[in-house]
Design an enzyme around this catalytic site. Sequence first.
Site, PDB file in Angstrom:
ATOM      1  N   LYS A  36       0.834  -1.200   0.000  1.00  0.00           N
ATOM      2  CA  LYS A  36       0.000   0.000   0.000  1.00  0.00           C
ATOM      3  C   LYS A  36       0.874   1.257   0.000  1.00  0.00           C
ATOM      4  CE  LYS A  36      -0.412  -0.007   5.055  1.00  0.00           C
ATOM      5  NZ  LYS A  36      -1.328  -0.051   6.213  1.00  0.00           N
ATOM      6  N   TYR A 267      17.708  30.141   9.371  1.00  0.00           N
ATOM      7  CA  TYR A 267      16.626  30.974   9.908  1.00  0.00           C
ATOM      8  C   TYR A 267      16.569  30.940  11.437  1.00  0.00           C
ATOM      9  CZ  TYR A 267      14.740  31.221   5.156  1.00  0.00           C
ATOM     10  OH  TYR A 267      14.572  31.465   3.816  1.00  0.00           O
TER      11      TYR A 267
END
Length: 373
Positions: A36, A267
């Site tokens: 899956k 950042y």
Amino acid sequence: MTIEYNTLEVEIDLSAIRHNYRILCEKGTKVYGVIKADAYGHGLIEVADALSKEGADTFAVGTVNEAVELRKSGRGERIIALLGLLNETDCFNAVKYNVIPFIGEFEQLEMLSSVVSAQGQKIEISLKFDTGMSRLGFSVDELDQLIDWLKANPQISPVLTSSHLATSDDPAYEDYVGAQADQFSHILKELESAGFELEASLANSAGILVHDKVRLMAQRAGIALYGANPLSGTKWNEIGGRLIPAMQVSTKIASVHTLKKGRSISYGCTYTAEKDMTVAIVCAGYADGYSRSLSNTGQVCINGKRAKIVGRVCMQLTAVDVTDIPDVSFGGRAYLLGGEGEGKISPDDLAGWWETITYEVFCLLGQNPKTFK
């Protein structure tokens, strides 16, 4: 026009998946290949082809659409759709492409019956029971009603049945596994008494490896197929020690430069150099499925050594400390998963830094372009 922005290279070793399948078959009599979600990010069609060469005759996918894709690729084996039927289109396609849907709700049965009866056809299904996962499936209290419904609707033919274990990978919950197995055994006996002798599966990867009681007529092999040890970190760890990871993920180094003592990087200035150091900027970030939660915690493998992430992971770039790693240069390769030498990154390593599980690591990184060997 499609613009390819990915910089990660995902390599899938299909021979490792075949190796892992053989290990699981040592324990189980009939092992389904659970493929899956694009085979947990490893490639739906390619993994199915590899498992077919090992004799797998049943594949379990997620949605009916995924089952249709697999069938259209030329696969003739039995295909199960684990999420079952979500709409009438799923019902039509399950009939047309000979897909066996998991069914755990009366609403699904009624919807399917309406479609099948209108077409004058029949369909095989797999019954799903809830024995302790509390997610999907008929309850034991609905068993009598279900049997009556099935007898009244012979166009719907159950051939398989299953339930899902909630705690098979945790030694502290062996009793819970046993309770689920006992309840499922009761369900099977009731179905058999009513004339429904079905191929039953209960064991998942951890169940196959550890729990004799849950290995029934068939087993569903999932995460272990891809080389992640479902027993990692437990007293059973060594039982899954022969599994080989099949996914390796790498990227290019975009820059190598000095970071002076007292300078911050990336950042938010979340990392400040305590001494002069050398950093490499690797082309990986959250746009590639490489989580921002790895900021200041994760590591990569460069030239066989570990390099720690410094500062925040950005959209497509991540900085790592290569001060003590020789010969790091522009255009070199950094491994987010895999690699060589003592610095090799295992699925459990990466999942641990990520504060998640190997399933999520594979599914997210596996969305990048893949090559197979």
